[in-house]
Scaffold this motif. Sequence first.
Motif, PDB file in Angstrom:
ATOM      1  N   THR A  70      -8.678  10.325  -4.971  1.00 50.55           N
ATOM      2  CA  THR A  70      -7.974   9.239  -5.650  1.00 50.55           C
ATOM      3  C   THR A  70      -8.350   7.912  -5.000  1.00 50.55           C
ATOM      4  O   THR A  70      -8.954   7.869  -3.916  1.00 50.55           O
ATOM      5  CB  THR A  70      -6.448   9.418  -5.549  1.00 50.55           C
ATOM      6  OG1 THR A  70      -6.057   9.261  -4.176  1.00 50.55           O
ATOM      7  CG2 THR A  70      -6.012  10.784  -6.079  1.00 50.55           C
ATOM      8  N   GLN A  71      -7.926   6.833  -5.630  1.00 52.80           N
ATOM      9  CA  GLN A  71      -8.198   5.526  -5.052  1.00 52.80           C
ATOM     10  C   GLN A  71      -7.499   5.387  -3.695  1.00 52.80           C
ATOM     11  O   GLN A  71      -8.077   4.857  -2.748  1.00 52.80           O
ATOM     12  CB  GLN A  71      -7.761   4.408  -6.001  1.00 52.80           C
ATOM     13  CG  GLN A  71      -8.196   3.040  -5.512  1.00 52.80           C
ATOM     14  CD  GLN A  71      -8.073   1.962  -6.562  1.00 52.80           C
ATOM     15  OE1 GLN A  71      -7.471   2.154  -7.611  1.00 52.80           O
ATOM     16  NE2 GLN A  71      -8.642   0.820  -6.279  1.00 52.80           N
ATOM     17  N   LEU A  72      -6.278   5.887  -3.584  1.00 53.89           N
ATOM     18  CA  LEU A  72      -5.579   5.827  -2.308  1.00 53.89           C
ATOM     19  C   LEU A  72      -6.292   6.662  -1.245  1.00 53.89           C
ATOM     20  O   LEU A  72      -6.384   6.246  -0.083  1.00 53.89           O
ATOM     21  CB  LEU A  72      -4.116   6.273  -2.454  1.00 53.89           C
ATOM     22  CG  LEU A  72      -3.261   6.151  -1.195  1.00 53.89           C
ATOM     23  CD1 LEU A  72      -3.213   4.709  -0.674  1.00 53.89           C
ATOM     24  CD2 LEU A  72      -1.852   6.667  -1.464  1.00 53.89           C
ATOM     25  N   ASP A  73      -6.802   7.827  -1.621  1.00 50.59           N
ATOM     26  CA  ASP A  73      -7.591   8.638  -0.685  1.00 50.59           C
ATOM     27  C   ASP A  73      -8.749   7.810  -0.129  1.00 50.59           C
ATOM     28  O   ASP A  73      -9.001   7.798   1.083  1.00 50.59           O
ATOM     29  CB  ASP A  73      -8.187   9.869  -1.370  1.00 50.59           C
ATOM     30  CG  ASP A  73      -7.190  10.891  -1.871  1.00 50.59           C
ATOM     31  OD1 ASP A  73      -6.014  10.863  -1.450  1.00 50.59           O
ATOM     32  OD2 ASP A  73      -7.603  11.724  -2.708  1.00 50.59           O
ATOM     33  N   ASP A  89       1.814  -0.890  -0.168  1.00 54.83           N
ATOM     34  CA  ASP A  89       2.828  -0.206   0.636  1.00 54.83           C
ATOM     35  C   ASP A  89       2.438   1.248   0.864  1.00 54.83           C
ATOM     36  O   ASP A  89       2.557   1.763   1.984  1.00 54.83           O
ATOM     37  CB  ASP A  89       4.202  -0.293  -0.024  1.00 54.83           C
ATOM     38  CG  ASP A  89       4.746  -1.713  -0.054  1.00 54.83           C
ATOM     39  OD1 ASP A  89       4.378  -2.531   0.818  1.00 54.83           O
ATOM     40  OD2 ASP A  89       5.542  -2.018  -0.964  1.00 54.83           O
ATOM     41  N   GLN A  90       1.970   1.918  -0.182  1.00 54.69           N
ATOM     42  CA  GLN A  90       1.508   3.295  -0.023  1.00 54.69           C
ATOM     43  C   GLN A  90       0.370   3.356   0.996  1.00 54.69           C
ATOM     44  O   GLN A  90       0.338   4.238   1.855  1.00 54.69           O
ATOM     45  CB  GLN A  90       0.986   3.857  -1.349  1.00 54.69           C
ATOM     46  CG  GLN A  90       2.011   4.254  -2.354  1.00 54.69           C
ATOM     47  CD  GLN A  90       1.329   4.826  -3.592  1.00 54.69           C
ATOM     48  OE1 GLN A  90       0.371   4.262  -4.126  1.00 54.69           O
ATOM     49  NE2 GLN A  90       1.826   5.949  -4.055  1.00 54.69           N
ATOM     50  N   ALA A  91      -0.565   2.442   0.866  1.00 55.79           N
ATOM     51  CA  ALA A  91      -1.732   2.433   1.746  1.00 55.79           C
ATOM     52  C   ALA A  91      -1.328   2.217   3.199  1.00 55.79           C
ATOM     53  O   ALA A  91      -1.814   2.913   4.104  1.00 55.79           O
ATOM     54  CB  ALA A  91      -2.718   1.356   1.283  1.00 55.79           C
ATOM     55  N   GLU A  92      -0.421   1.275   3.422  1.00 58.43           N
ATOM     56  CA  GLU A  92      -0.002   0.981   4.790  1.00 58.43           C
ATOM     57  C   GLU A  92       0.743   2.164   5.406  1.00 58.43           C
ATOM     58  O   GLU A  92       0.494   2.536   6.558  1.00 58.43           O
ATOM     59  CB  GLU A  92       0.869  -0.267   4.818  1.00 58.43           C
ATOM     60  CG  GLU A  92       1.163  -0.750   6.223  1.00 58.43           C
ATOM     61  CD  GLU A  92       1.780  -2.132   6.243  1.00 58.43           C
ATOM     62  OE1 GLU A  92       1.647  -2.791   7.284  1.00 58.43           O
ATOM     63  OE2 GLU A  92       2.396  -2.560   5.237  1.00 58.43           O
ATOM     64  N   ILE A  93       1.631   2.764   4.643  1.00 59.03           N
ATOM     65  CA  ILE A  93       2.368   3.931   5.146  1.00 59.03           C
ATOM     66  C   ILE A  93       1.402   5.069   5.475  1.00 59.03           C
ATOM     67  O   ILE A  93       1.513   5.711   6.529  1.00 59.03           O
ATOM     68  CB  ILE A  93       3.444   4.374   4.139  1.00 59.03           C
ATOM     69  CG1 ILE A  93       4.561   3.326   4.081  1.00 59.03           C
ATOM     70  CG2 ILE A  93       4.002   5.754   4.491  1.00 59.03           C
ATOM     71  CD1 ILE A  93       5.509   3.496   2.896  1.00 59.03           C
ATOM     72  N   ALA A  94       0.450   5.315   4.598  1.00 56.05           N
ATOM     73  CA  ALA A  94      -0.547   6.362   4.850  1.00 56.05           C
ATOM     74  C   ALA A  94      -1.323   6.059   6.129  1.00 56.05           C
ATOM     75  O   ALA A  94      -1.582   6.956   6.944  1.00 56.05           O
ATOM     76  CB  ALA A  94      -1.488   6.497   3.657  1.00 56.05           C
ATOM     77  N   GLY A  95      -1.672   4.796   6.318  1.00 57.15           N
ATOM     78  CA  GLY A  95      -2.384   4.405   7.536  1.00 57.15           C
ATOM     79  C   GLY A  95      -1.557   4.626   8.793  1.00 57.15           C
ATOM     80  O   GLY A  95      -2.064   5.114   9.807  1.00 57.15           O
ATOM     81  N   TRP A  96      -0.280   4.268   8.733  1.00 59.38           N
ATOM     82  CA  TRP A  96       0.587   4.446   9.891  1.00 59.38           C
ATOM     83  C   TRP A  96       0.705   5.910  10.304  1.00 59.38           C
ATOM     84  O   TRP A  96       0.870   6.217  11.483  1.00 59.38           O
ATOM     85  CB  TRP A  96       1.988   3.938   9.605  1.00 59.38           C
ATOM     86  CG  TRP A  96       2.130   2.455   9.497  1.00 59.38           C
ATOM     87  CD1 TRP A  96       1.289   1.485   9.978  1.00 59.38           C
ATOM     88  CD2 TRP A  96       3.210   1.767   8.865  1.00 59.38           C
ATOM     89  NE1 TRP A  96       1.777   0.243   9.669  1.00 59.38           N
ATOM     90  CE2 TRP A  96       2.956   0.375   8.995  1.00 59.38           C
ATOM     91  CE3 TRP A  96       4.350   2.178   8.196  1.00 59.38           C
ATOM     92  CZ2 TRP A  96       3.814  -0.587   8.481  1.00 59.38           C
ATOM     93  CZ3 TRP A  96       5.200   1.223   7.691  1.00 59.38           C
ATOM     94  CH2 TRP A  96       4.929  -0.149   7.831  1.00 59.38           C
TER      95      TRP A  96
END
Length: 154
Positions: free
Chosen positions: A109-112, A32-39
């Motif tokens: 970070t991994q999310l970065d 969810d974090q990844a998708e929001i960041a992508g959007w």
Amino acid sequence: MSSNDCHYTADHNIDVGTEARRIALRYGSDPDQAEIAGWLHDVSAVFPNSERIHAARQLGIEILPEEEQFPMIIHQKLSKVMARDIFSITDNEVLDAVGCHTTLRANATQLDLVLFVADKIAWDQQGTPPYLKELHHNLEKSLEHAAFAYIQYL
């Protein structure tokens, strides 16, 4: 984004969100974090390149000399502020990933890394990215290897 003729960017953001979710699931990150960041990573495309430095100054964003010389890269910082102030994103991991998705940062970070790699896979130009095969090959090893494949291409 349609009011500023940024239809292509809206499509790109959706594609990056989808790709970021896929990569996050693969590597055990929060999808969810990844998708929001992508959007939201390129939401600042509503500012033409010629206006980005001025907009950043108006918003109190620190501008590096490299950003002065190549204003396109400050869009990551503008998108971070817009994600926080317009879309009410309070998750600092998401905001930080959006804020470094073009250049990365020290101690990413991994999310970065998820967002960085997803953005390079879901390329926003015509044709196939020249680095894509190598990036996918290196993604089999790790996110870091995939990011490095793109950096080596540059």
